[in-house]
Each structure stands twice: as structure tokens, then as C-alpha cells.
Design a protein around this motif. Structure first.
Motif, PDB file in Angstrom:
ATOM      1  N   TYR A   1      86.528 -25.441  47.272  1.00  0.00           N
ATOM      2  CA  TYR A   1      86.059 -24.261  46.938  1.00  0.00           C
ATOM      3  C   TYR A   1      85.727 -24.228  45.229  1.00  0.00           C
TER       4      TYR A   1
ATOM      5  N   GLU B   1      80.591 -22.454  47.914  1.00  0.00           N
ATOM      6  CA  GLU B   1      79.981 -22.251  46.292  1.00  0.00           C
ATOM      7  C   GLU B   1      79.372 -20.587  46.450  1.00  0.00           C
ATOM      8  N   GLU B   2      79.361 -20.230  45.331  1.00  0.00           N
ATOM      9  CA  GLU B   2      78.696 -19.011  45.096  1.00  0.00           C
ATOM     10  C   GLU B   2      78.955 -17.957  45.903  1.00  0.00           C
TER      11      GLU B   2
ATOM     12  N   ASN C   1      82.674 -26.591  52.565  1.00  0.00           N
ATOM     13  CA  ASN C   1      82.485 -26.513  51.077  1.00  0.00           C
ATOM     14  C   ASN C   1      81.980 -24.759  50.807  1.00  0.00           C
TER      15      ASN C   1
ATOM     16  N   ASP D   1      78.916 -25.647  55.124  1.00  0.00           N
ATOM     17  CA  ASP D   1      78.680 -25.216  53.734  1.00  0.00           C
ATOM     18  C   ASP D   1      78.367 -23.770  53.684  1.00  0.00           C
TER      19      ASP D   1
ATOM     20  N   LYS E   1      82.819 -19.120  40.433  1.00  0.00           N
ATOM     21  CA  LYS E   1      81.521 -18.670  39.729  1.00  0.00           C
ATOM     22  C   LYS E   1      81.978 -19.158  38.192  1.00  0.00           C
TER      23      LYS E   1
ATOM     24  N   LYS F   1      77.615 -20.796  51.275  1.00  0.00           N
ATOM     25  CA  LYS F   1      76.893 -20.832  49.979  1.00  0.00           C
ATOM     26  C   LYS F   1      76.125 -19.167  49.829  1.00  0.00           C
ATOM     27  N   ASN F   2      76.039 -18.805  48.718  1.00  0.00           N
ATOM     28  CA  ASN F   2      75.565 -17.566  48.351  1.00  0.00           C
ATOM     29  C   ASN F   2      75.758 -16.358  49.119  1.00  0.00           C
TER      30      ASN F   2
END
Length: 175
Positions: A72, A52-53, A50, A18, A75, A20-21
């Protein structure tokens, strides 16, 4: 402020990760943040991950590899850019069975728009992508081929669902 989550200079596989950010001034002026920058000898395969962000690019491919069964989520609308994949510099990437959505930001600095998949020869010739069995929805453009009219990038696409994108399903600036 994370410019690149992983700078990969070899070969290998990322599986079930994952991301993220990972952002670096995502609303300008840098519009940065890359989850994986693959620059080595390759291949680099990314499977069942995955994203995200992410500030700008999920995977920056400058080497060959396979990107399969990933999700994917961009935003959405805003002053930023989103590209699940930026394939460049002579890389050859197989893109198989991914879901790519919400890459639809616009950079206020110059009006640049987002795309689910960007394939270009801006930094080196011979860049190709084979795109099979993917779902590309709610992006500014599902796929963008080329940076300008001198670009010679090639996409071979089949059996993809490209629907509900804001500007284009596929936009070609390439020669």
C-alpha cells in the motif's frame, strides 16, 4: 468519483489485484474512497495486491480475514487521509508481511491524521488485529489503536519493522 471500488458482502479471496485511483473528494469535504469495503459474513482474505492513489482506505474490514503480502502506497503529504487498513466493528484480522508507506496526509477540516493501520471499536466491540512481519514506514503513525479513550480495540504485534514514521510508530487512544 468512486466511493467504494468493491463492496463485499460475502466471503472470499482477492489475489494479485491492482487497486488504483479509487477516490471520492479525497481532499475534502468527504475525504472518501475505499478500495474494498468488507461487510459480509467473511472471512475476506486479500493477498499479493497493490494499492495506489486510494482516496482514504485500502480495505475497510468489518468482518474477519487475512491481509498478507500486499503493498500500500499512500498519497504522501496533503489535505487528505490515508489508511491502508481500517479494522472495525468486531472484525479480527491477521495482517502478515505487508509493506505500508506514505500514509501521512492531514485533513484540513479537523486536523485528523493518517496511519498505516487503524484498529478501533468505534462501530462495534471485539475488534482485534494480529500484526506480524510488516514494514510500516513514512506514515503519520505506523499503527493507530483506538478512536478515543473508551475504545477497547486490541493489537497483538510482533516482528514488524516500524521506522521513520512522522509522528508515532504506534499511537494508542484505546483503553
Amino acid at each position: 468519483l468512486v466511493y467504494q471500488g468493491i463492496r463485499h458482502k460475502g466471503l472470499g479471496t482477492f489475489e494479485s489485484v491492482d487497486f488504483k485511483n479509487i477516490k471520492y473528494d479525497e481532499s475534502g469535504p468527504t475525504y472518501g474512497g475505499v478500495a474494498v469495503a468488507a461487510f459480509g459474513g467473511g472471512p475476506v482474505d486479500i493477498n499479493s495486491c497493490n494499492f495506489e492513489e486510494i482516496g482514504r482506505v485500502g480495505v475497510l474490514y468489518w468482518v474477519s480475514g487475512t491481509f498478507s503480502n500486499n503493498t500500500y502506497t499512500g498519497k504522501g503529504p496533503g489535505d487528505w487521509l490515508d489508511y491502508c487498513l481500517d479494522i472495525n466493528a468486531g472484525a479480527a484480522v491477521d495482517i502478515i508481511a505487508n509493506t505500508i508507506t506514505d500514509c501521512n496526509g492531514i485533513a484540513s477540516s479537523d486536523g485528523s491524521t493518517s496511519a498505516g493501520i487503524l484498529v478501533t471499536t468505534l462501530y462495534g466491540g471485539g475488534t482485534t488485529a494480529t500484526v506480524t512481519g510488516n514494514t510500516l514506514t513514512a506514515n503519520s503513525s505506523g499503527m493507530a489503536i483506538g478512536y478515543d479513550d473508551t475504545d477497547t480495540a486490541v493489537i497483538n504485534a510482533s516482528c514488524n519493522l516500524i521506522a521513520g514514521n512522522i509522528d508515532y510508530g504506534i499511537v494508542a487512544s484505546a483503553n
